[in-house]
Motif scaffolding. Structure first.
Motif: not given
Length: 127
Positions: A40-49, A97-107
């Motif tokens: 979103a404008p002005g916001k950091v990319r955020e993992a949702v689910a 998004a897709a990754d072999r690892i839990p990508w949301y843990d690395y945000c």
């Protein structure tokens, strides 16, 4: 090649519902962590689910817990994000998004950077 095709965005009133779909191909669907992040404008990319079908591992951002539900259809290689009781702050471009690892843990404060993501779909929530 990994391909992720997102769809389902649109304009919805606050309190309403929307369902996003992500059709995946090019990898073993149930072994990957597949999900959504938003910008979103002005916001950091955020993992949702996110969801890993093998094992049933799920992740939800605190801001969407109790309102959004992620699910997967392994027969169709598709992940869904059911968005209920949406709020204006849910407005943004949603990327599958897709990754072999839990990508949301690395945000981090700089955002989320999974191994692969597709084109975004715009969600606009009006107040």
């Amino acid at each position: 090649d990994v391909q992720l095709q997102a769809s389902g965005g649109g304009l919805v009133q606050a309190g309403g519902s929307l369902r996003l779909s992500c059709a995946a191909s090019g990898f073993t669907f149930d072994e990957y962590h597949i999900g959504w992040f938003r910008e979103a404008p002005g916001k950091v990319r955020e993992a949702v689910a996110s969801l890993r079908s093998s094992g049933g591992t799920t992740y939800y951002a605190d801001s969407v817990k109790g309102r959004f539900t992620i699910s997967g259809d392994t027969a169709k290689n598709t992940v869904y994000l059911q968005m209920n009781n949406v709020k204006p702050e849910d407005t943004g471009v949603y990327f599958c998004a897709a990754d072999r690892i839990p990508w949301y843990d690395y945000c981090s404060a700089y955002g989320c950077f999974p191994a692969d993501w597709g084109q975004g779909t715009l969600v606009t929530v009006s107040s």
